[in-house]
Design a protein around this motif. Structure first.
Motif, mmCIF file in Angstrom:
data_model
loop_
_atom_site.group_PDB
_atom_site.id
_atom_site.type_symbol
_atom_site.label_atom_id
_atom_site.label_comp_id
_atom_site.label_asym_id
_atom_site.label_seq_id
_atom_site.Cartn_x
_atom_site.Cartn_y
_atom_site.Cartn_z
ATOM 1 N N ILE A 1 -28.130 49.725 65.878
ATOM 2 C CA ILE A 1 -27.903 48.657 64.907
ATOM 3 C C ILE A 1 -28.635 47.411 65.379
ATOM 4 O O ILE A 1 -28.393 46.926 66.491
ATOM 5 C CB ILE A 1 -26.397 48.352 64.756
ATOM 6 N N LEU A 2 -29.543 46.935 64.529
ATOM 7 C CA LEU A 2 -30.258 45.695 64.839
ATOM 8 C C LEU A 2 -29.634 44.574 64.012
ATOM 9 O O LEU A 2 -29.639 44.624 62.787
ATOM 10 C CB LEU A 2 -31.749 45.859 64.501
ATOM 11 N N ILE A 3 -29.057 43.601 64.719
ATOM 12 C CA ILE A 3 -28.423 42.472 64.038
ATOM 13 C C ILE A 3 -29.473 41.379 63.981
ATOM 14 O O ILE A 3 -29.805 40.783 65.006
ATOM 15 C CB ILE A 3 -27.179 42.005 64.807
ATOM 16 N N SER A 4 -30.026 41.179 62.808
ATOM 17 C CA SER A 4 -31.205 40.319 62.735
ATOM 18 C C SER A 4 -31.172 39.460 61.480
ATOM 19 O O SER A 4 -30.985 39.955 60.385
ATOM 20 C CB SER A 4 -32.463 41.197 62.754
ATOM 21 N N ASP A 5 -31.328 38.166 61.697
ATOM 22 C CA ASP A 5 -31.356 37.229 60.578
ATOM 23 C C ASP A 5 -31.819 35.897 61.145
ATOM 24 O O ASP A 5 -31.489 35.552 62.286
ATOM 25 C CB ASP A 5 -29.938 37.085 59.997
ATOM 26 N N LYS A 6 -32.541 35.140 60.348
ATOM 27 C CA LYS A 6 -32.986 33.818 60.820
ATOM 28 C C LYS A 6 -31.797 32.953 61.194
ATOM 29 O O LYS A 6 -31.881 32.082 62.054
ATOM 30 C CB LYS A 6 -33.813 33.133 59.736
ATOM 31 N N ALA A 7 -30.673 33.198 60.527
ATOM 32 C CA ALA A 7 -29.469 32.396 60.785
ATOM 33 C C ALA A 7 -28.967 32.524 62.225
ATOM 34 O O ALA A 7 -28.233 31.673 62.714
ATOM 35 C CB ALA A 7 -28.362 32.805 59.827
ATOM 36 N N PHE A 8 -29.365 33.608 62.910
ATOM 37 C CA PHE A 8 -28.871 33.811 64.277
ATOM 38 C C PHE A 8 -29.750 33.116 65.328
ATOM 39 O O PHE A 8 -29.431 33.102 66.510
ATOM 40 C CB PHE A 8 -28.814 35.306 64.608
ATOM 41 N N ALA A 9 -30.879 32.555 64.899
ATOM 42 C CA ALA A 9 -31.822 31.961 65.860
ATOM 43 C C ALA A 9 -31.165 30.805 66.598
ATOM 44 O O ALA A 9 -30.401 30.028 66.018
ATOM 45 C CB ALA A 9 -33.074 31.492 65.137
ATOM 46 N N GLY A 10 -31.464 30.689 67.869
ATOM 47 C CA GLY A 10 -30.970 29.571 68.669
ATOM 48 C C GLY A 10 -29.540 29.730 69.143
ATOM 49 O O GLY A 10 -28.915 28.769 69.591
ATOM 50 N N SER A 11 -28.983 30.941 69.055
ATOM 51 C CA SER A 11 -27.605 31.169 69.497
ATOM 52 C C SER A 11 -27.455 30.945 70.997
ATOM 53 O O SER A 11 -28.278 31.423 71.776
ATOM 54 C CB SER A 11 -27.184 32.611 69.201
ATOM 55 N N PHE B 1 -22.757 30.717 63.426
ATOM 56 C CA PHE B 1 -23.928 31.476 63.851
ATOM 57 C C PHE B 1 -25.039 30.559 64.372
ATOM 58 O O PHE B 1 -25.134 29.393 63.986
ATOM 59 C CB PHE B 1 -24.505 32.259 62.673
ATOM 60 N N GLY B 2 -25.884 31.134 65.197
ATOM 61 C CA GLY B 2 -27.136 30.492 65.580
ATOM 62 C C GLY B 2 -26.975 29.130 66.230
ATOM 63 O O GLY B 2 -25.964 28.847 66.871
ATOM 64 N N LEU B 3 -27.975 28.308 66.010
ATOM 65 C CA LEU B 3 -28.004 26.982 66.626
ATOM 66 C C LEU B 3 -26.779 26.151 66.215
ATOM 67 O O LEU B 3 -26.156 25.481 67.031
ATOM 68 C CB LEU B 3 -29.293 26.268 66.199
ATOM 69 N N ASP B 4 -26.414 26.214 64.919
ATOM 70 C CA ASP B 4 -25.273 25.432 64.432
ATOM 71 C C ASP B 4 -23.962 25.858 65.083
ATOM 72 O O ASP B 4 -23.068 25.051 65.291
ATOM 73 C CB ASP B 4 -25.119 25.604 62.910
ATOM 74 N N GLY B 5 -23.843 27.145 65.368
ATOM 75 C CA GLY B 5 -22.603 27.663 65.938
ATOM 76 C C GLY B 5 -22.553 27.550 67.452
ATOM 77 O O GLY B 5 -21.568 27.942 68.074
ATOM 78 N N SER B 6 -23.620 27.025 68.050
ATOM 79 C CA SER B 6 -23.686 26.959 69.512
ATOM 80 C C SER B 6 -23.072 25.665 70.027
ATOM 81 O O SER B 6 -23.349 24.590 69.500
ATOM 82 C CB SER B 6 -25.141 27.053 69.973
ATOM 83 N N PHE B 7 -22.249 25.789 71.033
ATOM 84 C CA PHE B 7 -21.603 24.608 71.617
ATOM 85 C C PHE B 7 -22.524 23.903 72.610
ATOM 86 O O PHE B 7 -22.398 22.716 72.854
ATOM 87 C CB PHE B 7 -20.305 24.997 72.313
ATOM 88 N N THR B 8 -23.421 24.679 73.219
ATOM 89 C CA THR B 8 -24.333 24.067 74.183
ATOM 90 C C THR B 8 -25.668 23.775 73.497
ATOM 91 O O THR B 8 -26.083 24.498 72.601
ATOM 92 C CB THR B 8 -24.597 24.994 75.391
ATOM 93 N N GLN B 9 -26.306 22.691 73.911
ATOM 94 C CA GLN B 9 -27.619 22.329 73.368
ATOM 95 C C GLN B 9 -28.599 22.110 74.505
ATOM 96 O O GLN B 9 -28.304 21.351 75.427
ATOM 97 C CB GLN B 9 -27.521 21.014 72.578
#
Lengths: 266, 400
Positions: free
Chosen positions: A83-93, A218-226
């Motif tokens: 299973i490949l979990i792939s979407d632009k929305a996941f970028a920057g996780s 998800f992704g950059l928005d869902g990430s707590f660290t920057q």
């Protein structure tokens, strides 16, 4: 029974170079490989499956479309489904958002007995996704796993590495393991017949819509660290070379060492 | 009594009592065959994980810009071994003191163990203001679930601004678990920590040490990081300092554990420091030639109070145990002095020792990559140089 392995495609960090001007990684020409820790996890996962019988291995990764090749390798190594979990929305996780995304995929698969992860990936070296995933799935974990034996279908005996040796643990299922390959580990290269067989195995691509869940996580928005800045580490000074007969060389080195506070402050 | 943030769904609860067994804070009781939550519940979530019937719902208060400022003080998780403080705990305390002074906050230390009180004075000397002590005989060996529940509960109750863990086997198992439970960020393996614009600036190496990254967690509290051992400087202890001691009562039922330790095996000799904690490491590689030849490194280690390490080649040859291995598939170390003997220093080895303060290389091959990162290199035969160096050092160190 159901085994799930989570893997990552990584740049071969031993080939990574840094652009001296821009201080960014030169990724061009750097081969992408299956994270070596994950290859060990897959091999172990397949071994355990064969031992149990009546058991299947699903392998998943979150990554760009190119990560397909890492999954194909896992299929060639014996996994039953990818299973490949792939979407632009996941970028920057970051690790939390990655673990969240993987946990949704595993919940979508629905049932499992053991989740296998590599101890860490050689690009980030965080070793965090495994434990964060276990917490989100609400199952126990064992990290630094060196050896696994399955006693019966509900119990594992595990060797866990510690800083001064190892522990022998007994663990109930379900649980998550992060695996540490032995130093003698040589990644298996699947034969052509297995590579061809892999092409006929089920291969799924899941995007944001398939996974469901809270989109803001998800992704950059869902990430707590920057990450606010990356740069090359400061260069070490020049190497002072000593070429002399052993006695003289030892004398010179002794002088240098004796000035070091690790020796003076004893 | 109704507790804010946790609810028992009575239709689903069977009164099985698993939550009672697993709650470290003894905040669950069974009354009339249903679970009931008491006022001392910390919302740590231990019960949530064991409930087979999805009968527990926890909703923790959401963070907003307004209540971020409620989070105060810099906490460290204190790792102990055989009832003593590990060196990395002193490093964390020293660093936390520095950060807390910048912020005008206090340093809190969380100590879990069978016995912990005797460590309070010592850790206080390195800058700790408040020691949170959790003593229980079931905490003598680390286990993920109990430690996670207790840490999560204490953090929710006392609301620290920053929590630092050691990036040891224990810390790297525990910290991500706690971070995921609290839904906060966590930065792994930091080699630098400071305050920038009121936030914790976390610096860590990535891509095999080829690149450094500065990382912040601006929107959540606490800000959490694991810190690489041997990197942060230990400050001079002030033994007149005393810490306020807060004892946390805990009840643990070992029967609730799903993972049981059957046996603990130590492959390093008693009294020998582990590589992670050593100030001086003398590592041998393929150039050592044999297991027996490591004796010259052992002898040198004795003289300068060092610990012997090994390259992968030496471990693969069976000359040294796995716990000795430095490098990508072994340990990452950063001692004050690293002496590489007969190690060519491929990138996989460098990844594990590049952040050492001073690197010394002894090798017959002047082209060996180890010389690219060494501060001082000797081209020559280690079989002659090491014993000669040992004799020299014995002489010189006696003089001091």
């Amino acid at each position: 029974m159901k085994l799930i392995a989570c893997i990552k495609q990584v740049p071969d960090t031993t080939e990574v170079k840094v652009d001296p001007k821009t201080h960014t990684l030169i990724r061009d020409g750097v081969p992408s490989i299956l994270n070596p820790y994950d290859q060990f996890a897959i091999e172990e996962c397949v071994r355990i499956r064969d031992q149990i019988g009546d058991c299947s291995v699903s392998v998943l990764t979150m990554g760009p479309p190119q990560a397909r090749s890492a999954l194909m390798r896992c299929l060639a190594l014996g996994a039953d489904e990818a299973i490949l979990i792939s979407d632009k929305a996941f970028a920057g996780s970051d690790t939390w958002a990655t673990a969240y995304t993987l946990s949704l995929a595993i919940k979508k698969i629905g049932f499992f007995d053991i989740v296998f992860c590599g101890q860490q990936a050689i690009d980030g070296d965080t070793a965090q996704v495994g434990p964060e995933l276990a917490q989100q799935l609400g199952i126990p974990q064992v990290t630094y796993v060196e050896k696994i034996e399955i006693d019966n279908k509900n119990k594992l005996t595990i060797n866990k590495q510690t800083e001064d040796g190892y522990q022998i643990l007994e663990a109930k299922l379900p649980l998550l393991l992060t695996l540490l390959p032995p130093t003698s580990f040589q990644p298996e290269h699947p034969p052509m017949s297995s590579i061809l067989k892999a092409k006929r195995k089920p291969f799924n691509i899941w995007d944001v819509e398939t996974l469901g869940g809270d989109k803001s996580r998800f992704g950059l928005d869902g990430s707590f660290t920057q990450v606010i800045k990356t740069y090359t580490p400061p260069k070490r000074g020049e190497c002072e070379l000593i070429e002399d007969n052993p006695k003289e060389a030892a004398k010179k080195l002794s002088k240098i060492l004796c000035k070091n506070e690790a020796l003076t402050k004893r | 009594m109704k507790i804010l943030g946790i609810e028992i769904i009575l239709d689903k609860c069977t009164g099985c009592g698993l939550c009672v067994k697993v709650c470290p804070f003894a905040a669950v009781k069974i009354l009339n065959k249903k679970a009931e939550i008491e006022a001392n519940c910390t919302l740590c979530g231990s019960c949530l994980e064991v409930c087979k019937f999805d009968a527990i719902v926890i909703e923790r208060p959401k963070l907003s810009d307004k209540n971020l400022s409620e989070y105060k003080n810099v906490w460290i998780f204190v790792e102990i071994r055989e009832n003593e403080l590990k060196k990395v705990s002193l490093e964390l305390a020293s660093k936390a003191r520095e950060i807390a002074d910048t912020l005008g906050e206090k340093v809190g230390a969380v100590i879990l163990g069978e016995k912990a009180k005797h460590l309070c004075d010592e850790i206080a000397a390195y800058g700790v203001d408040i020691a949170y002590i959790v003593e229980n005989k079931n905490l003598s060996e680390y286990n993920t679930s109990n430690y996670t529940g207790i840490l999560t509960g204490l953090i929710l109750k006392y609301k620290p601004n920053i929590v630092l863990f050691p990036a040891t086997h224990l810390g790297r198992d525990l910290a991500p678990r706690v971070a995921a439970s609290l839904e906060v960020g966590l930065t792994a393996d930091c080699t630098g920590l400071s305050i920038k614009d009121g936030l914790l600036l976390q610096t860590r190496p990535a891509f095999g040490g080829n690149i450094m990254a500065d990382i912040i967690s601006p929107n959540v509290r606490p800000q959490m990081a694991t810190t690489r051992p041997n990197v942060m400087k230990i400050q001079k202890p002030d033994h007149s300092r005393k810490a306020e001691i807060i004892s946390i009562p805990i009840e643990l039922d070992p029967k609730a554990l799903k993972i049981i330790i059957k046996e603990v095996v130590k492959t390093t000799k008693a009294g020998v420091k582990s590589l992670d904690e050593a100030d001086i490491i003398i590592s041998g590689g393929r150039g050592m030639g044999s297991a027996e030849n490591f004796k010259i490194l052992e002898d040198l280690a004795k003289t300068i109070n060092g610990v012997v390490g090994a390259s992968r080649a030496a471990v693969d040859a069976g000359w040294r145990p796995r716990t000795n291995q430095v490098g990508q598939s072994g340990k990452t170390v950063s001692p004050k002095i690293y002496i590489a003997c007969g190690i060519s220093g491929k990138i996989q080895h460098q990844v594990g020792m590049k952040s050492s303060d001073t690197i010394i290389a002894i090798n017959t091959d002047r082209e060996a990559p180890i010389f690219d990162i060494a501060d001082c290199g000797i081209i020559g035969d280690l079989n002659e140089i090491i014993p000669a160096l040992n004799e020299e050092l014995k002489k010189n160190l006696c003089k001091n």
